[in-house]
Design a protein around this motif. Structure first.
Motif, PDB file in Angstrom:
ATOM      1  N   GLY A 165      -2.874 -23.626 -12.759  1.00 29.76           N
ATOM      2  CA  GLY A 165      -3.163 -22.365 -13.416  1.00 29.76           C
ATOM      3  C   GLY A 165      -4.152 -21.537 -12.611  1.00 29.76           C
ATOM      4  N   LEU A 166      -4.196 -20.252 -12.905  1.00 30.46           N
ATOM      5  CA  LEU A 166      -5.125 -19.352 -12.227  1.00 30.46           C
ATOM      6  C   LEU A 166      -6.554 -19.836 -12.433  1.00 30.46           C
ATOM      7  CD1 LEU A 166      -5.098 -16.612 -10.657  1.00 30.46           C
ATOM      8  CD2 LEU A 166      -5.682 -15.528 -12.837  1.00 30.46           C
ATOM      9  N   GLY A 194       0.815  -1.207   0.000  1.00 29.43           N
ATOM     10  CA  GLY A 194       0.000   0.000   0.000  1.00 29.43           C
ATOM     11  C   GLY A 194       0.849   1.258   0.000  1.00 29.43           C
ATOM     12  N   THR A 195       0.314   2.305  -0.615  1.00 31.78           N
ATOM     13  CA  THR A 195       0.935   3.636  -0.594  1.00 31.78           C
ATOM     14  C   THR A 195      -0.172   4.652  -0.333  1.00 31.78           C
ATOM     15  OG1 THR A 195       0.625   4.174  -2.952  1.00 31.78           O
ATOM     16  CG2 THR A 195       2.574   2.855  -2.375  1.00 31.78           C
ATOM     17  N   GLN A 196       0.167   5.929  -0.451  1.00 29.59           N
ATOM     18  CA  GLN A 196      -0.844   6.971  -0.239  1.00 29.59           C
ATOM     19  C   GLN A 196      -1.992   6.859  -1.242  1.00 29.59           C
ATOM     20  OE1 GLN A 196       2.411   7.319  -0.490  1.00 29.59           O
ATOM     21  NE2 GLN A 196       3.235   8.764   1.020  1.00 29.59           N
ATOM     22  N   SER A 197      -1.691   6.393  -2.452  1.00 30.49           N
ATOM     23  CA  SER A 197      -2.720   6.314  -3.497  1.00 30.49           C
ATOM     24  C   SER A 197      -3.223   4.904  -3.762  1.00 30.49           C
ATOM     25  CB  SER A 197      -2.173   6.893  -4.819  1.00 30.49           C
ATOM     26  OG  SER A 197      -1.841   8.250  -4.681  1.00 30.49           O
ATOM     27  N   VAL A 198      -2.389   3.921  -3.513  1.00 28.82           N
ATOM     28  CA  VAL A 198      -2.704   2.544  -3.878  1.00 28.82           C
ATOM     29  C   VAL A 198      -2.998   1.737  -2.612  1.00 28.82           C
ATOM     30  CG1 VAL A 198      -1.930   0.493  -5.119  1.00 28.82           C
ATOM     31  CG2 VAL A 198      -1.099   2.763  -5.812  1.00 28.82           C
ATOM     32  N   PRO A 199      -4.209   1.214  -2.456  1.00 32.12           N
ATOM     33  CA  PRO A 199      -4.498   0.395  -1.284  1.00 32.12           C
ATOM     34  C   PRO A 199      -3.855  -0.983  -1.397  1.00 32.12           C
ATOM     35  CG  PRO A 199      -6.402   0.439  -2.733  1.00 32.12           C
ATOM     36  CD  PRO A 199      -5.393   1.374  -3.341  1.00 32.12           C
ATOM     37  N   ARG A 200      -3.468  -1.546  -0.268  1.00 29.28           N
ATOM     38  CA  ARG A 200      -2.887  -2.884  -0.292  1.00 29.28           C
ATOM     39  C   ARG A 200      -3.972  -3.913  -0.601  1.00 29.28           C
ATOM     40  NH1 ARG A 200      -0.503  -4.638   5.423  1.00 29.28           N
ATOM     41  NH2 ARG A 200      -0.010  -6.444   4.113  1.00 29.28           N
ATOM     42  N   VAL A 201      -3.553  -4.994  -1.237  1.00 30.73           N
ATOM     43  CA  VAL A 201      -4.507  -6.023  -1.664  1.00 30.73           C
ATOM     44  C   VAL A 201      -4.240  -7.320  -0.911  1.00 30.73           C
ATOM     45  CG1 VAL A 201      -4.700  -4.971  -3.947  1.00 30.73           C
ATOM     46  CG2 VAL A 201      -3.077  -6.848  -3.590  1.00 30.73           C
ATOM     47  N   ASP A 202      -5.141  -8.268  -1.093  1.00 27.50           N
ATOM     48  CA  ASP A 202      -5.008  -9.572  -0.451  1.00 27.50           C
ATOM     49  C   ASP A 202      -4.270 -10.588  -1.331  1.00 27.50           C
ATOM     50  OD1 ASP A 202      -6.592  -8.634   1.724  1.00 27.50           O
ATOM     51  OD2 ASP A 202      -8.385  -8.975   0.512  1.00 27.50           O
ATOM     52  N   ARG A 203      -4.333 -10.390  -2.646  1.00 22.97           N
ATOM     53  CA  ARG A 203      -3.643 -11.295  -3.572  1.00 22.97           C
ATOM     54  C   ARG A 203      -3.290 -10.533  -4.840  1.00 22.97           C
ATOM     55  NH1 ARG A 203      -3.227 -16.994  -4.495  1.00 22.97           N
ATOM     56  NH2 ARG A 203      -4.543 -17.392  -2.700  1.00 22.97           N
ATOM     57  N   ILE A 204      -2.141 -10.867  -5.421  1.00 23.07           N
ATOM     58  CA  ILE A 204      -1.702 -10.290  -6.690  1.00 23.07           C
ATOM     59  C   ILE A 204      -1.643 -11.409  -7.720  1.00 23.07           C
ATOM     60  CG2 ILE A 204       0.129  -9.070  -7.921  1.00 23.07           C
ATOM     61  CD1 ILE A 204       1.066  -8.000  -5.181  1.00 23.07           C
ATOM     62  N   VAL A 205      -2.259 -11.186  -8.882  1.00 25.97           N
ATOM     63  CA  VAL A 205      -2.251 -12.193  -9.941  1.00 25.97           C
ATOM     64  C   VAL A 205      -1.867 -11.527 -11.261  1.00 25.97           C
ATOM     65  CG1 VAL A 205      -4.080 -13.486  -8.767  1.00 25.97           C
ATOM     66  CG2 VAL A 205      -4.688 -11.896 -10.606  1.00 25.97           C
ATOM     67  N   GLY A 206      -1.482 -12.347 -12.199  1.00 31.62           N
ATOM     68  CA  GLY A 206      -1.195 -11.849 -13.538  1.00 31.62           C
ATOM     69  C   GLY A 206       0.258 -12.024 -13.925  1.00 31.62           C
ATOM     70  N   PRO A 207       0.522 -12.171 -15.226  1.00 30.74           N
ATOM     71  CA  PRO A 207       1.885 -12.376 -15.719  1.00 30.74           C
ATOM     72  C   PRO A 207       2.659 -11.068 -15.776  1.00 30.74           C
ATOM     73  CG  PRO A 207       0.361 -12.269 -17.560  1.00 30.74           C
ATOM     74  CD  PRO A 207      -0.481 -12.174 -16.301  1.00 30.74           C
ATOM     75  N   HIS A 248      -5.284 -18.475 -19.059  1.00 24.81           N
ATOM     76  CA  HIS A 248      -3.951 -18.584 -19.631  1.00 24.81           C
ATOM     77  C   HIS A 248      -2.846 -18.106 -18.682  1.00 24.81           C
ATOM     78  CE1 HIS A 248      -3.993 -14.309 -21.689  1.00 24.81           C
ATOM     79  NE2 HIS A 248      -3.492 -14.247 -20.484  1.00 24.81           N
ATOM     80  N   VAL A 249      -3.193 -17.789 -17.453  1.00 27.94           N
ATOM     81  CA  VAL A 249      -2.173 -17.449 -16.451  1.00 27.94           C
ATOM     82  C   VAL A 249      -1.764 -18.761 -15.785  1.00 27.94           C
ATOM     83  CG1 VAL A 249      -1.634 -16.108 -14.390  1.00 27.94           C
ATOM     84  CG2 VAL A 249      -3.183 -15.176 -16.127  1.00 27.94           C
ATOM     85  N   LEU A 250      -0.545 -19.236 -16.100  1.00 26.11           N
ATOM     86  CA  LEU A 250      -0.155 -20.608 -15.800  1.00 26.11           C
ATOM     87  C   LEU A 250       1.244 -20.677 -15.197  1.00 26.11           C
ATOM     88  CD1 LEU A 250      -1.297 -21.978 -19.269  1.00 26.11           C
ATOM     89  CD2 LEU A 250      -2.495 -22.377 -17.102  1.00 26.11           C
TER      90      LEU A 250
END
Length: 434
Positions: free
Chosen positions: A385-386, A203-216, A372-374
């Motif tokens: 895979g995702l 997390g930053t001042q503009s971006v909230p922290r998330v519970d999971r990050i996905v993607g290539p 296709h995220v594998l």
């Protein structure tokens, strides 16, 4: 015929130990270690400086002066409206199929009575917030936005963020923005690389922290995801694209070659291997690969990949293929055999399997509805895979009636005493019936 472009040819059984090691060990080299060291410093800056580091990274790596990190909704809505009708129609079709396939994967609650009066249950709960990373380097992949956002929507995730690197205009590509709008994302940020991963994780001042990050993503994204697992869940470690084709005499040499090139064009480090039954077809496939690679539109990338980890290897029977398939554990496995449906049962380690020569990997990359995220680099031995399952966490619960508590009290007390946990024993024995 011009000189072949493949790194390895000949019989699988004659492959040298060094060549086999290079094909099977596809991660953890010196370059990866250098990237990891640089990424560690980038993550530390984001944690210490927040948005200020992200704006500086945009100047340094993307060569753009950002006015804001978040992209206004009207900009991605406009991108969707400006898409050519054919592209929009294809993306909408892909999104429908992804939603349909992933809806069928949704988990259900369960409960079981393990003994009279003792009930154990498990309930799937959607994650509160997730981050979907969309690459923006050598190529832009709106399809990857769909692969992350649509399953998250199907799962019922509370808030879905998309991060993708800014272009010269300070915005992610129009295709990524359009896909985010079409898929139903909640917020979009013009952030790329390790900085985006760190922002999502902490997390930053503009971006909230998330519970999971996905993607290539590229090597920096992959390394960053591995370094933030103390703070956030990730989908799976991932590296350059890869394919393994198993082909018998019914396969078309030109079709097998096209499948290898389709993955080779992703990345100079892609690993593209075919196990081909019989000397004649193996030779035809090698010649087709060479011919197509020299004419490829992304020829520099294709030739680099094939010259580094490209292989067409002869097998004398399909039985010879399966041990190598299990050890290679490919991201994409194409069964271009006459017995493909039966051969599927022989497969254990693969990110996803394409059954039959007509089931081109390209169909799965875009339109079948599968994800296709594998996992890559042999990690399909343990990772999947995702899927929609990545967007849930499970709440486990148990209930105990008075009678059941009394029935368990002495045995629990005995086990707790044997482990030296005497307060546990007292807590259990307190529920013995008078």
């Amino acid at each position: 015929m011009s000189a072949p472009v493949l790194k390895y040819q000949g019989a699988l059984s004659a492959l040298s130990s060094e060549a086999r090691r290079r094909l099977l060990e596809r991660a953890g080299n010196e370059a990866d270690a250098q990237v990891a060291t640089r990424v560690q410093a980038l993550i530390a800056r984001v944690r210490a400086e927040g948005d200020r580091a992200l704006f500086d990274f945009a100047r340094q790596f993307d060569r753009v002066e950002l006015k804001a990190l978040e992209v206004p909704r009207e900009r991605w809505d406009a991108a969707l409206e400006s898409l050519p009708s054919g592209v929009r129609g294809a993306l909408e079709r892909a999104a429908r199929n992804i939603a349909r396939a992933h809806s069928a994967q949704r988990p259900v609650p369960m409960e079981v009575e393990t003994e009279p009066g003792v009930v154990v249950g498990r309930r799937p709960d959607p994650l509160g917030r997730v981050g979907v990373y969309a690459p923006g380097g050598r190529a832009v992949y709106p399809s990857s936005v769909l692969m992350g956002v649509v399953p998250a929507k199907v799962a019922g995730v509370g808030e879905i963020l998309v991060c993708s690197p800014p272009g010269p205009d300070g915005l992610p590509s129009a295709g990524v923005l359009a896909a985010a709008a079409l898929a139903g994302a909640d917020r979009v940020f013009a952030l790329g690389g390790a900085g985006a991963v760190a922002a999502l994780a902490y997390g930053t001042q503009s971006v909230p922290r998330v519970d999971r990050i996905v993607g290539p993503g590229n090597a920096y994204v992959a390394a960053a995801k591995l370094q933030v697992v103390d703070a956030v869940a990730i989908d799976a470690p991932a590296g350059p694209s890869e394919i393994l084709v198993v082909a018998d005499s019914r396969a078309r040499a030109d079709a097998v070659a096209r499948e290898l090139l389709a993955q080779a064009e992703h990345d100079p480090e892609a690993c593209c291997v075919a196990l081909v039954l019989g000397e004649s077809l193996a030779q035809d496939v090698s010649e087709a690969v060479t011919r197509q690679a020299r004419a490829a539109k992304r020829g520099e990338i294709v030739l680099s990949a094939l010259g580094s980890r490209g292989a067409v290897l002869r097998i004398d029977s399909l039985e010879e293929a399966w041990p190598f398939v299990a050890e290679f554990a490919p991201e994409h496995l194409l069964l271009a055999t006459a017995t493909a449906s039966a051969d599927l049962a022989r497969v254990r380690n693969a990110g996803t399997v394409f059954v039959g020569q007509r089931a081109s990997v390209a169909f799965g990359d875009y339109l079948t509805g599968a994800n296709h995220v594998l996992p890559t680099a042999g990690l399909a031995r343990a990772y999947s895979g995702l899927s929609v399952l990545d967007f849930y966490r499970w709440t486990t619960w148990q209930s105990v009636t008075p009678e059941a508590a009394a029935a368990m009290a002495d045995d629990v007390g005995t086990l707790a005493d044997s482990e030296g946990l005497f307060a546990h024993a007292d807590a259990a024995r307190a529920w013995r019936l008078p």
